[in-house]
Design a protein around this motif. Structure first.
Motif, short mmCIF file in Angstrom:
data_model
loop_
_atom_site.label_atom_id
_atom_site.label_comp_id
_atom_site.label_asym_id
_atom_site.label_seq_id
_atom_site.Cartn_x
_atom_site.Cartn_y
_atom_site.Cartn_z
N LEU A 1 0.82 -1.20 0.00
CA LEU A 1 0.00 0.00 0.00
C LEU A 1 0.87 1.26 0.00
O LEU A 1 0.60 2.21 -0.72
CB LEU A 1 -0.92 -0.01 1.22
CG LEU A 1 -1.80 1.23 1.40
CD1 LEU A 1 -2.78 1.34 0.23
CD2 LEU A 1 -2.54 1.16 2.71
N GLN A 2 1.94 1.27 0.79
CA GLN A 2 2.80 2.44 0.90
C GLN A 2 3.50 2.79 -0.42
O GLN A 2 4.00 3.89 -0.58
CB GLN A 2 3.87 2.23 1.98
CG GLN A 2 3.31 2.17 3.37
CD GLN A 2 2.80 0.78 3.77
OE1 GLN A 2 2.72 -0.12 2.94
NE2 GLN A 2 2.43 0.63 5.02
N LYS B 1 -1.29 10.70 1.88
CA LYS B 1 -0.42 11.00 3.01
C LYS B 1 0.05 12.45 2.95
O LYS B 1 0.03 13.16 3.95
CB LYS B 1 0.78 10.05 3.01
CG LYS B 1 1.65 10.17 4.22
CD LYS B 1 2.74 9.11 4.21
CE LYS B 1 3.64 9.24 5.41
NZ LYS B 1 4.71 8.25 5.40
N TYR C 1 -1.74 6.27 -2.14
CA TYR C 1 -1.33 6.33 -0.73
C TYR C 1 -0.43 7.52 -0.48
O TYR C 1 -0.61 8.27 0.48
CB TYR C 1 -0.63 5.02 -0.33
CG TYR C 1 -0.09 5.05 1.08
CD1 TYR C 1 -0.90 4.74 2.17
CD2 TYR C 1 1.24 5.39 1.33
CE1 TYR C 1 -0.41 4.78 3.45
CE2 TYR C 1 1.74 5.43 2.61
CZ TYR C 1 0.92 5.11 3.67
OH TYR C 1 1.40 5.16 4.95
N ARG C 2 0.56 7.70 -1.34
CA ARG C 2 1.51 8.81 -1.15
C ARG C 2 0.81 10.16 -1.26
O ARG C 2 1.09 11.07 -0.49
CB ARG C 2 2.65 8.70 -2.16
CG ARG C 2 3.60 7.54 -1.89
CD ARG C 2 4.86 7.62 -2.74
NE ARG C 2 4.62 7.81 -4.16
CZ ARG C 2 4.51 6.84 -5.06
NH1 ARG C 2 4.65 5.58 -4.69
NH2 ARG C 2 4.30 7.12 -6.33
#
Length: 72
Positions: free
Chosen positions: A6-7, A16, A12-13
């Motif tokens: 996921l990261q 975030k 995701y990025r």
């Protein structure tokens, strides 16, 4: 099948980073009245927090309205 964490995904990025920006803005909004209470000028607060003078003035006015209605 695919070994994607996921990261490592773009979504995701981006999420975030968006969360970081929102947190930073919240902190800035909380700092404005405090800085002004310490006697820092509106111009200096704007420069320190990388905001416009108009943004600082709007937050100052909103903060004053909030404090006057909460003391009633």
């Amino acid at each position: 099948m695919f070994e994607i964490k996921l990261q490592e995904t773009r979504v995701y990025r981006e999420a975030k980073e968006e969360g970081r920006q929102e947190a930073l803005e919240k902190v800035k909004l909380e700092l404005i009245p405090r800085c002004l209470d310490y006697g820092i000028s509106i111009e200096e607060v704007a420069q320190l927090l990388d905001l416009t003078i108009e943004q600082v003035e709007q937050i100052r006015l909103a903060s004053e309205q909030d404090s006057s209605t909460s003391t009633l």
